[in-house]
Design an enzyme around this catalytic site. Sequence first.
Site, PDB file in Angstrom:
ATOM      1  N   THR A   1      -1.033   7.536  -0.969  1.00 59.28           N
ATOM      2  CA  THR A   1      -2.300   7.488  -1.715  1.00 59.28           C
ATOM      3  C   THR A   1      -3.234   6.398  -1.207  1.00 59.28           C
ATOM      4  O   THR A   1      -4.417   6.377  -1.555  1.00 59.28           O
ATOM      5  CB  THR A   1      -2.024   7.188  -3.204  1.00 59.28           C
TER       6      THR A   1
ATOM      7  N   ARG B   1       0.838  -1.184   0.000  1.00 61.36           N
ATOM      8  CA  ARG B   1       0.000   0.000   0.000  1.00 61.36           C
ATOM      9  C   ARG B   1       0.880   1.243   0.000  1.00 61.36           C
ATOM     10  O   ARG B   1       1.705   1.425   0.888  1.00 61.36           O
ATOM     11  CB  ARG B   1      -0.900  -0.014   1.236  1.00 61.36           C
TER      12      ARG B   1
ATOM     13  N   ASP C   1      -1.329  -3.413  12.990  1.00 60.47           N
ATOM     14  CA  ASP C   1      -0.796  -3.889  11.711  1.00 60.47           C
ATOM     15  C   ASP C   1      -0.695  -5.415  11.755  1.00 60.47           C
ATOM     16  O   ASP C   1       0.126  -5.976  12.485  1.00 60.47           O
ATOM     17  CB  ASP C   1       0.579  -3.269  11.455  1.00 60.47           C
TER      18      ASP C   1
ATOM     19  N   ASP D   1       2.796  -6.945  10.866  1.00 57.92           N
ATOM     20  CA  ASP D   1       3.782  -6.748  11.935  1.00 57.92           C
ATOM     21  C   ASP D   1       3.480  -7.657  13.122  1.00 57.92           C
ATOM     22  O   ASP D   1       4.390  -8.236  13.724  1.00 57.92           O
ATOM     23  CB  ASP D   1       3.774  -5.290  12.400  1.00 57.92           C
TER      24      ASP D   1
HETATM   25  N1  URA Z   1      -3.724  -3.371   7.476  1.00 54.79           N
HETATM   26  C1  URA Z   1      -3.463  -3.744   8.751  1.00 54.79           C
HETATM   27  O1  URA Z   1      -2.569  -4.567   8.994  1.00 54.79           O
HETATM   28  N2  URA Z   1      -4.183  -3.195   9.738  1.00 54.79           N
HETATM   29  C2  URA Z   1      -5.162  -2.312   9.529  1.00 54.79           C
HETATM   30  O2  URA Z   1      -5.787  -1.867  10.489  1.00 54.79           O
HETATM   31  C3  URA Z   1      -5.430  -1.927   8.193  1.00 54.79           C
HETATM   32  C4  URA Z   1      -4.690  -2.483   7.179  1.00 54.79           C
END
Ligand code: URA
Length: 210
Positions: A109, A105, A201, A204
Amino acid sequence: MNDTLQIVIHPLVQHKLSLMRDKTTPTALFRQLAGEIAMLLAHDVTRDLPLIDRPIETPLCPMQAPVLAGRNPALVSILRAGNGFLDGMLTVMPMARVGFIGLYRDEATLQPVQYYCKLPADLGARRVVLVDPMLATGNSAAAAVDLIKQAGGRDIVMACLLAAPEGVARLQAAHPALRIVTAALDDRLDARGYIVPGLGDAGDRLFGTA
Ligand code: URA
């Protein structure tokens, strides 16, 4: 929203999801829970697969026994967080073919940028299960479904852990017939595109890279 969105409200799924949301849950447990929820969601993403009767013999007598009809399903993981769902899905579908789509991502943007795509053959003859724990903006999922359709996929189900209303709307607008199976529909996205309340995330937390 419409009836293509299915929220799996099973108590085990909800319990495990709450453990995953907790910021104190360590990486190993987080990863284990993702696998366990994937196994439970596999039940829903495959619930309408066609069956065909095959003759077998039990120790007692012959019978016509139902087995999956047609080609084996394909699991397609959106790298990298999707891989957190693969093992669990493969545990209950060991015969599945596996594909990978690499999309990151662009943080400015929030649009997906493709860097990898390797999909199984004969996608048009298989149930394709697209796996990505977080359906956030929906941009990556919509782009992944585009790639699957370009490769011939028609029978596609998206499996995720958490969905944001914005992501569901975006994905349904791009692919109205797509079935989405999620463990929860959260409140919203924040300004950075994170799902709120969410779990942070997912990549992560799965791989310990925070
Ligand atoms: N990707 C993630 O890992 N967490 C989110 O909250 C949104 C996208």
